[in-house]
Scaffold this motif. Structure first.
Motif, short mmCIF file in Angstrom:
data_model
loop_
_atom_site.label_atom_id
_atom_site.label_comp_id
_atom_site.label_asym_id
_atom_site.label_seq_id
_atom_site.Cartn_x
_atom_site.Cartn_y
_atom_site.Cartn_z
N ASP A 23 0.95 -1.23 -0.05
CA ASP A 23 -0.12 -0.11 0.02
C ASP A 23 0.77 1.37 0.00
O ASP A 23 0.53 2.16 0.63
CB ASP A 23 -1.14 0.02 1.26
CG ASP A 23 -0.12 -0.04 2.46
OD1 ASP A 23 1.11 -0.40 2.53
OD2 ASP A 23 -0.79 0.23 3.73
N LYS A 25 1.35 3.83 -1.98
CA LYS A 25 0.64 5.14 -2.20
C LYS A 25 0.02 5.64 -0.86
O LYS A 25 0.42 6.72 -0.43
CB LYS A 25 -0.24 5.14 -3.21
CG LYS A 25 -0.90 6.44 -3.74
CD LYS A 25 -1.95 6.27 -4.69
CE LYS A 25 -2.55 7.48 -4.92
NZ LYS A 25 -3.75 7.35 -5.88
N LYS A 26 -0.82 4.88 -0.25
CA LYS A 26 -1.44 5.51 0.96
C LYS A 26 -0.18 5.61 2.11
O LYS A 26 -0.30 6.59 2.72
CB LYS A 26 -2.33 4.29 1.30
CG LYS A 26 -3.16 4.72 2.65
CD LYS A 26 -4.16 3.62 3.01
CE LYS A 26 -5.05 4.12 4.32
NZ LYS A 26 -5.81 3.11 4.72
N LYS A 30 0.05 9.10 4.18
CA LYS A 30 -0.29 9.15 5.31
C LYS A 30 0.78 9.39 6.36
O LYS A 30 0.47 10.17 7.41
CB LYS A 30 -1.17 7.81 5.65
CG LYS A 30 -1.67 7.96 7.11
CD LYS A 30 -2.43 6.62 7.41
CE LYS A 30 -3.30 6.53 8.43
NZ LYS A 30 -3.91 5.62 8.82
N LEU A 163 -7.74 11.34 0.19
CA LEU A 163 -6.69 10.14 -0.10
C LEU A 163 -6.70 9.15 1.14
O LEU A 163 -6.65 7.88 0.90
CB LEU A 163 -5.59 10.71 -0.57
CG LEU A 163 -4.50 9.71 -0.96
CD1 LEU A 163 -4.90 8.89 -2.03
CD2 LEU A 163 -3.23 10.28 -1.31
N LEU A 164 -6.56 9.65 2.28
CA LEU A 164 -6.27 8.83 3.40
C LEU A 164 -7.55 8.18 3.84
O LEU A 164 -7.54 6.94 4.14
CB LEU A 164 -5.83 9.61 4.58
CG LEU A 164 -4.56 10.28 4.46
CD1 LEU A 164 -4.42 10.92 5.90
CD2 LEU A 164 -3.62 9.69 3.80
N ASP A 166 -9.76 6.64 1.48
CA ASP A 166 -10.20 5.83 0.39
C ASP A 166 -9.15 4.88 0.30
O ASP A 166 -7.97 4.75 -0.43
CB ASP A 166 -10.03 6.83 -1.06
CG ASP A 166 -10.50 5.89 -2.10
OD1 ASP A 166 -10.95 4.63 -1.87
OD2 ASP A 166 -10.42 6.53 -3.23
N ASP A 167 -9.32 3.85 0.98
CA ASP A 167 -8.20 2.63 0.84
C ASP A 167 -8.17 2.14 -0.50
O ASP A 167 -7.00 1.44 -0.73
CB ASP A 167 -8.83 1.50 2.09
CG ASP A 167 -8.84 1.75 3.42
OD1 ASP A 167 -9.07 1.35 4.44
OD2 ASP A 167 -8.12 3.08 3.76
N SER A 169 -8.16 3.43 -3.22
CA SER A 169 -7.19 4.05 -4.21
C SER A 169 -5.97 3.82 -3.89
O SER A 169 -4.91 4.15 -4.60
CB SER A 169 -7.36 5.69 -4.08
OG SER A 169 -6.76 5.90 -2.63
N ALA A 170 -5.64 3.17 -2.81
CA ALA A 170 -4.04 2.83 -2.55
C ALA A 170 -3.55 1.76 -3.39
O ALA A 170 -2.10 1.63 -3.64
CB ALA A 170 -3.96 2.57 -1.11
#
Length: 319
Positions: A23, A25-26, A30, A163-164, A166-167, A169-170
């Motif tokens: 993950d 990107k996330k 974060k 973004l944080l 939206d799991d 989207s990661a």
């Protein structure tokens, strides 16, 4: 956040550790990577906190604003590495990496290494291809001024909170969590529109993602945390010693950008192929990598740091 009490090298390792997660990107969005300066150069703290004092940097971190940070993918062989600070081939890389035995000198070892190589008028022949985005200095200045006058935190422009939350989207559309490479790797065919140009007299190839490279070296004064560009400086190696010394002194006075012998561009990517020497130094965020061809491209706002303003570095911009 992750707080590195170190030089810039440990922050490099943290970004790459986060980049190896499924993950990524996330995680990179974060978790803010921060820096309490304990090394020789301490560029990250100078840029984000405006100081190389551990106590003042700690206070700045506590009060810091989440800010997206462009990260750069470096491909070499089968390896993909993230860079947050700079990449260099030539006199800057040697002044750093070839003076590891002089760490007792502190930041002065960089000046010593530079002067030794300057005296020998060393050149570093390479073939270079660059994807240029902004190619003239007046346009680069205007680009910088627009961001300086935009007081909305960059995290809000990125949609940080969404973004944080939206799991999905990661991982959607991502390979191993990192963005797909728009220009491929160094092993692929040269991207369309790129042209390899020989630079047989190259003295310094220096690509930066932050302004300060050390507390007294505002090398990339127009650099911005989240503009989606890398800042590239190229200087010939056969210029006169006096001109080279003037360039070195101009860095401390924030006048390097204006020097006529400095080729300065905002770019999206590049490929560089060293030639005519069996070994040498390539520096990625101050870390040595093999002396082999490599390619770089920028990912807008992929990482996260904490800054005072939320959208600018703590360095004076171009005059």
């Amino acid at each position: 956040m992750v707080v590195t009490c170190s030089g810039d090298g440990l922050a490099h390792e943290v970004f790459n550790g986060l980049g190896k997660r499924r993950d990524a990107k996330k995680a990179l969005a974060k978790i803010a990577v921060t820096h309490v300066p304990c090394g020789s150069g301490n560029a990250m703290s100078c840029n984000l906190c405006g100081t190389d004092s551990p106590s003042l940097a700690t206070l700045a971190i506590i009060k810091g604003i989440p800010t997206p940070l462009d990260l750069i993918s470096i491909t070499q062989g089968e390896t993909r590495t993230l860079s947050f600070l700079s990449q260099s081939v030539g006199i800057v890389a040697e002044s750093d990496l070839a003076t590891e035995n002089l760490r007792w000198m502190g930041a002065m070892r960089f000046n010593y290494g530079f002067l030794v190589r300057l005296y020998g008028k060393k050149v570093y022949p390479c073939d270079i291809a660059v994807k240029v985005a902004i190619e003239d200095k007046p346009s680069i200045k205007e680009h910088y001024r627009r961001e300086m006058n935009n007081h909305e935190p960059a995290s809000e422009r990125r949609g940080y909170k969404n973004l944080l939350d939206d799991d999905a989207s990661a991982s959607s559309g991502y390979d191993d969590g990192l963005p797909a490479l728009r220009y491929g790797t160094v092993n692929d065919k040269l991207p369309d529109g790129w042209e390899l140009v020989p630079y047989d007299r190259l003295g310094n190839f220096y690509c930066g993602n932050m302004a300060y490279m050390a507390s007294d070296a505002n090398f990339f004064s127009p650099a911005l945390p989240n503009d989606g560009y890398m800042d590239l400086v190229c200087i010939n190696g056969d210029i006169s010693r006096l001109e080279a010394i003037n360039m070195m002194l101009s860095v401390e006075k924030n006048k390097l950008f204006e020097m006529p012998g400095v080729w300065y561009r905002k770019i999206l990517g590049y490929r560089i192929i060293p030639k005519d020497q069996p070994d040498g130094y390539i520096s990625i965020d101050g870390e040595r990598i093999p002396f082999q061809p490599f390619q770089a491209e920028v990912h807008k706002g992929l990482g996260t740091v904490l800054t005072k303003s939320g959208h600018m570095y703590e360095a004076p911009g171009p005059l």
